[in-house]
Each structure stands twice: as structure tokens, then as C-alpha cells.
Design an enzyme around this catalytic site. Structure first.
Site, PDB file in Angstrom:
ATOM      1  N   LYS A 128       0.817  -1.220   0.000  1.00 52.30           N
ATOM      2  CA  LYS A 128       0.000   0.000   0.000  1.00 52.30           C
ATOM      3  C   LYS A 128       0.847   1.264   0.000  1.00 52.30           C
ATOM      4  CE  LYS A 128      -4.409  -1.744   1.420  1.00 52.30           C
ATOM      5  NZ  LYS A 128      -5.634  -1.586   2.175  1.00 52.30           N
ATOM      6  N   LYS A 211      -4.795  -9.537  -5.807  1.00 48.42           N
ATOM      7  CA  LYS A 211      -6.085  -9.889  -5.223  1.00 48.42           C
ATOM      8  C   LYS A 211      -7.139  -8.840  -5.576  1.00 48.42           C
ATOM      9  CE  LYS A 211      -6.548  -7.925  -0.629  1.00 48.42           C
ATOM     10  NZ  LYS A 211      -7.929  -7.427  -0.761  1.00 48.42           N
ATOM     11  N   LYS A 214     -11.361  -3.613  -2.794  1.00 44.43           N
ATOM     12  CA  LYS A 214     -12.273  -2.474  -2.940  1.00 44.43           C
ATOM     13  C   LYS A 214     -11.532  -1.236  -3.389  1.00 44.43           C
ATOM     14  CE  LYS A 214     -13.786  -3.093   1.744  1.00 44.43           C
ATOM     15  NZ  LYS A 214     -12.544  -2.910   2.496  1.00 44.43           N
TER      16      LYS A 214
HETATM   17  P1  ATP Z   1      -8.768  -2.416   0.736  1.00 45.96           P
HETATM   18  O1  ATP Z   1      -8.440  -2.487  -0.716  1.00 45.96           O
HETATM   19  O2  ATP Z   1      -9.240  -1.059   1.177  1.00 45.96           O
HETATM   20  O3  ATP Z   1      -7.687  -2.970   1.630  1.00 45.96           O
HETATM   21  P2  ATP Z   1     -10.113  -4.951   0.803  1.00 45.96           P
HETATM   22  O4  ATP Z   1     -11.007  -5.326  -0.317  1.00 45.96           O
HETATM   23  O5  ATP Z   1      -8.754  -5.563   0.859  1.00 45.96           O
HETATM   24  O6  ATP Z   1     -10.056  -3.363   0.911  1.00 45.96           O
HETATM   25  P3  ATP Z   1     -10.429  -5.221   3.668  1.00 45.96           P
HETATM   26  O7  ATP Z   1     -11.413  -4.367   4.399  1.00 45.96           O
HETATM   27  O8  ATP Z   1      -8.991  -4.853   3.732  1.00 45.96           O
HETATM   28  O9  ATP Z   1     -10.913  -5.324   2.141  1.00 45.96           O
HETATM   29  O10 ATP Z   1     -10.588  -6.719   4.168  1.00 45.96           O
HETATM   30  C1  ATP Z   1     -11.812  -7.210   4.738  1.00 45.96           C
HETATM   31  C2  ATP Z   1     -11.815  -8.725   4.753  1.00 45.96           C
HETATM   32  O11 ATP Z   1     -11.997  -9.209   3.406  1.00 45.96           O
HETATM   33  C3  ATP Z   1     -10.529  -9.366   5.257  1.00 45.96           C
HETATM   34  O12 ATP Z   1     -10.865 -10.519   6.010  1.00 45.96           O
HETATM   35  C4  ATP Z   1      -9.809  -9.766   3.998  1.00 45.96           C
HETATM   36  O13 ATP Z   1      -8.913 -10.844   4.188  1.00 45.96           O
HETATM   37  C5  ATP Z   1     -10.982 -10.161   3.111  1.00 45.96           C
HETATM   38  N1  ATP Z   1     -10.639 -10.014   1.692  1.00 45.96           N
HETATM   39  C6  ATP Z   1     -10.289  -8.859   1.062  1.00 45.96           C
HETATM   40  N2  ATP Z   1     -10.058  -9.078  -0.231  1.00 45.96           N
HETATM   41  C7  ATP Z   1     -10.254 -10.411  -0.426  1.00 45.96           C
HETATM   42  C8  ATP Z   1     -10.150 -11.259  -1.572  1.00 45.96           C
HETATM   43  N3  ATP Z   1      -9.814 -10.752  -2.742  1.00 45.96           N
HETATM   44  N4  ATP Z   1     -10.430 -12.578  -1.428  1.00 45.96           N
HETATM   45  C9  ATP Z   1     -10.782 -13.082  -0.220  1.00 45.96           C
HETATM   46  N5  ATP Z   1     -10.889 -12.338   0.897  1.00 45.96           N
HETATM   47  C10 ATP Z   1     -10.637 -11.020   0.807  1.00 45.96           C
HETATM   48 MG    MG Z   2      -7.404  -4.946   2.395  1.00 47.27          MG
END
Ligand code: ATP
Ligand code: MG
Length: 349
Positions: A128, A211, A214
Site C-alpha cells: 500500500k 487480489k 475495494k
Molecule cells: P482495501 O483495498 O481497502 O484494503 P479490501 O477489499 O482488501 O479493501 P479489507 O477491508 O482490507 O478489504 O478486508 C476485509 C476482509 O476481506 C478481510 O478478512 C480480507 O482478508 C478479506 N478479503 C479482502 N479481499 C479479499 C479477496 N480478494 N479474497 C478473499 N478475501 C478477501
Molecule cells: Mg485490504
């Protein structure tokens, strides 16, 4: 330390905590890797008599810039997403992190326990902050210490997360162990990461080595829980793939990350294992498989998305629900923080 309780082995009751950042719209990755599994834990907690605690981690979200109005909306939308996915505020505790100040209070103590070297190794920090670490916020660097506090302020024993959060849970364990050692107590549990299910790492639709997130700048890289049927079908149609037909067995996906991702998503959404999916679709071209995947995704997500939209019509009701959740969360967190201060040697008069 000489406290009589110091050397006795504490038996920790099972308790589950997890959180999601309101850092954008919810993705299919969040749903499959996290939310859907939280609902299973909620039911298990109810049957087996332990608490389950789920959080909108708004203080984590601001480690990168968030527009204040957007943050408020995203936090409510995340609450709506939790509820629409099956979390029931009467069964599980649902709240936003900033309403329970004990998280940040414990995080400060943990900032003094965690070591710089531990934090510098965190891959999320490196990803990040990118090349511009000098310009990243101090909060982004300290993120895993706050996350350890989120978990340990409830003495949570199990944390369901996606694969990407494994390293942060390991750091949480290191912090708990070092705190317990430094102060000669058995106060914080050594938390178990729970990374299981068919979709622990859903990949970007544009790049099979990244991965789905969001916060990815490309909306085409992810499926949002709020996407309509056309948007979902369009994103899947444009998803990157290779020119080969689908294999009939899982080992045929080994060097094909994009193909593997789409098959995994299909398997997770339809509740089948990968071998069963490939027995059905092996030999098909993507032009035939992608519309099948889009149908499964739409059938699964449309009811969630319409329930989220319905809940978002009454934001006051959402605020009331998370306010109640925060009160319940504080009842657990307050005595744990108080005891932590005592152990550390703070005067509380
Ligand atoms: P950001 O990009 O802001 O970090 P994010 O999509 O990674 O957002 P988080 O809020 O960081 O979401 O993570 C919330 C939960 O979703 C965590 O348990 C994380 O491991 C899970 N998660 C996030 N992305 C994935 C993915 N691509 N596949 C499976 N689990 C995910
Ligand atoms: Mg995340």
C-alpha cells in the site's frame, strides 16, 4: 510481575472477532472470503454459546485518504452489506470501530510492544505504501498494531479472514506473546487465524496475480455487491483469461491464474468443489463458461444488493443498530482495557 494471577494459565473462552474497512464498496472477494463466513460463525456462536463480534473498521479506512461524506456513506453501506449477507444484530455484535475508544487506547499500548522490524516486514504496508513510503501516513504503518488491538481488546480467540490478512494475525499473536512475556502474565490469548473455504483469495478480474480489492483504482477489476446484472455480466465478459479451453481436472489450472480464479469463484458461489465444477465445464471455451458464471453471480448477489439498497433508505435505523452494537462491544472491551492498564502500571484514580 508479582500479581497472583500472573502465572496461572488462563482458559480463554472462544470468541470470534473480524472487521472490514469502509474504504469503498464491498467486493465479491470480501463477500466470499469474509462476510459469508462470518454468517456461519454467527450461527455456530449461537449454537455453541460464544460471542461473535463484527466491525466496520473506520479508523483503519482513514490510514489512506477518505472523503468524510463518502466515509460515512461507505460505513453505512458496509453495515447494510453485513446485514444483507445474513448478519443479525440480535445474534452478533455489529458496530463501527471509532465508537469504541478502547480499540485505539489498547493500540497505543501495542505500539509500545510491537517492534519497528516487525512492522517493516508487513507485505500490506509494502504494497500500500508502494515506492513512496516517506509520504505514507504513520497510521498506515501502525495499521497492524491497531488490528491487534481490535482483536485482543475482546480477547478474541478466532479471527476469520481472507488469506491476505494471515500475516497481520501472526503479528497479533507475536504482540500477545510479547506482552504476556514482558509483563509475566497470561492475559492475552494467542489468536488463531481462521482462513478456510473455497475462496480465501479471490483475484482481480484484470490481473490474476493481484487480489481483488475495494480500493483497486480499476472498477473493472472487481465485482461490487452493488453491481447490477448488466455490470456483473460485462465485467465477467471482459475478465482477462487465456485462449485455452477449460481443463477437466484441477491440475490443468496450475499455471493459469485467471482461469483458476474464475473457476474458484464459480465453485464458491455454487457451493461445489473445483473438481465437480471442472467435471461439468471441462472442455468448454470461456465464451461459454463466462455467461454461466455471470448467471450464478447475479443469482447470488442480486438479493443481497437489493436488500442493501432497501436498508440504505433508512440510514437512521442503521445508525441506531450500530450504536447499540457499540454499547455491547464496550461492555466487553472496557474491563479488558482497564485490566491492561493495571498490568502496565497506569494509575487509575
Ligand atoms: P482495501 O483495498 O481497502 O484494503 P479490501 O477489499 O482488501 O479493501 P479489507 O477491508 O482490507 O478489504 O478486508 C476485509 C476482509 O476481506 C478481510 O478478512 C480480507 O482478508 C478479506 N478479503 C479482502 N479481499 C479479499 C479477496 N480478494 N479474497 C478473499 N478475501 C478477501
Ligand atoms: Mg485490504
Amino acid at each position: 510481575m508479582s500479581d497472583a494471577s500472573a502465572n496461572q494459565t488462563t482458559k480463554f473462552q472462544p470468541r470470534v472477532f473480524s472487521g472490514i474497512q469502509p474504504s469503498g464498496g464491498l467486493t465479491l472477494g470480501n463477500y466470499l472470503g469474509a462476510m459469508r463466513r462470518f454468517v456461519d460463525w454467527q450461527e455456530r456462536g449461537l449454537n455453541e454459546g460464544f460471542e461473535t463480534i463484527f466491525c466496520m473498521v473506520d479508523l483503519h479506512a482513514i490510514t489512506v485518504w477518505q472523503d468524510p461524506e463518502a466515509l460515512r456513506r461507505q460505513t453505512r453501506e458496509l453495515a447494510a452489506g453485513y446485514i444483507a449477507s445474513g448478519l443479525d444484530p440480535a445474534k452478533a455484535i455489529l458496530f463501527n470501530q471509532s465508537q469504541v475508544p478502547e480499540h485505539t487506547q489498547l493500540a497505543w499500548i501495542f505500539n509500545c510492544v510491537a517492534r519497528m522490524g516487525w512492522m517493516q516486514r508487513m507485505t500490506q504496508w509494502k504494497d500500500k505504501a508502494g515506492k513512496n513510503q516517506q509520504n505514507a501516513s504513520l497510521g498506515l504503518f501502525a495499521y497492524p498494531s491497531l488490528m491487534a488491538a481490535d482483536i485482543l481488546v475482546y480477547h478474541a480467540t478466532h479471527v476469520p479472514v481472507g488469506e491476505d490478512q494471515k500475516q497481520h494475525i501472526e503479528l497479533t499473536r507475536d504482540i500477545a506473546i510479547k506482552f504476556n512475556n514482558d509483563y509475566g502474565v497470561d492475559f492475552f490469548p494467542v489468536t488463531e487465524p481462521v482462513i478456510e473455504g473455497a475462496a480465501t483469495r479471490v483475484m482481480s478480474l484484470r490481473d490474476g496475480s493481484k487480489k481483488m480489492s475495494k480500493s483497486d483504482p480499476s472498477d473493472m477489476a472487481r465485482i461490487n455487491l452493488t453491481d447490477d446484472a448488466d455490470a456483473i455480466a460485462n465485467k465477467i465478459r471482459k475478465a482477462r483469461t487465456d485462449p485455452e479451453a477449460l481443463p477437466s481436472e484441477a491440475k490443468g489450472l496450475e499455471d493459469r491464474p485467471e482461469a483458476r480464479n474464475l473457476v474458484n469463484i464459480y465453485a464458491a458461489l455454487s457451493g461445489m468443489d473445483v473438481d465437480a465444477v471442472l467435471a461439468e465445464v471441462g472442455g468448454k471455451q470461456f465464451s461459454e463458461f463466462k455467461p454461466m458464471l455471470a448467471d450464478v453471480a447475479v443469482a447470488h448477489l442480486a438479493p443481497i444488493s437489493s436488500e442493501m439498497a432497501r436498508l440504505m433508505e433508512t440510514p437512521d435505523e442503521i445508525d441506531r443498530i450500530i450504536g447499540n452494537g457499540a454499547e455491547k462491544a464496550r461492555e466487553i472491551a472496557e474491563p479488558i482495557l482497564k485490566k491492561t492498564y493495571e498490568i502496565v502500571g497506569m494509575i487509575r484514580s
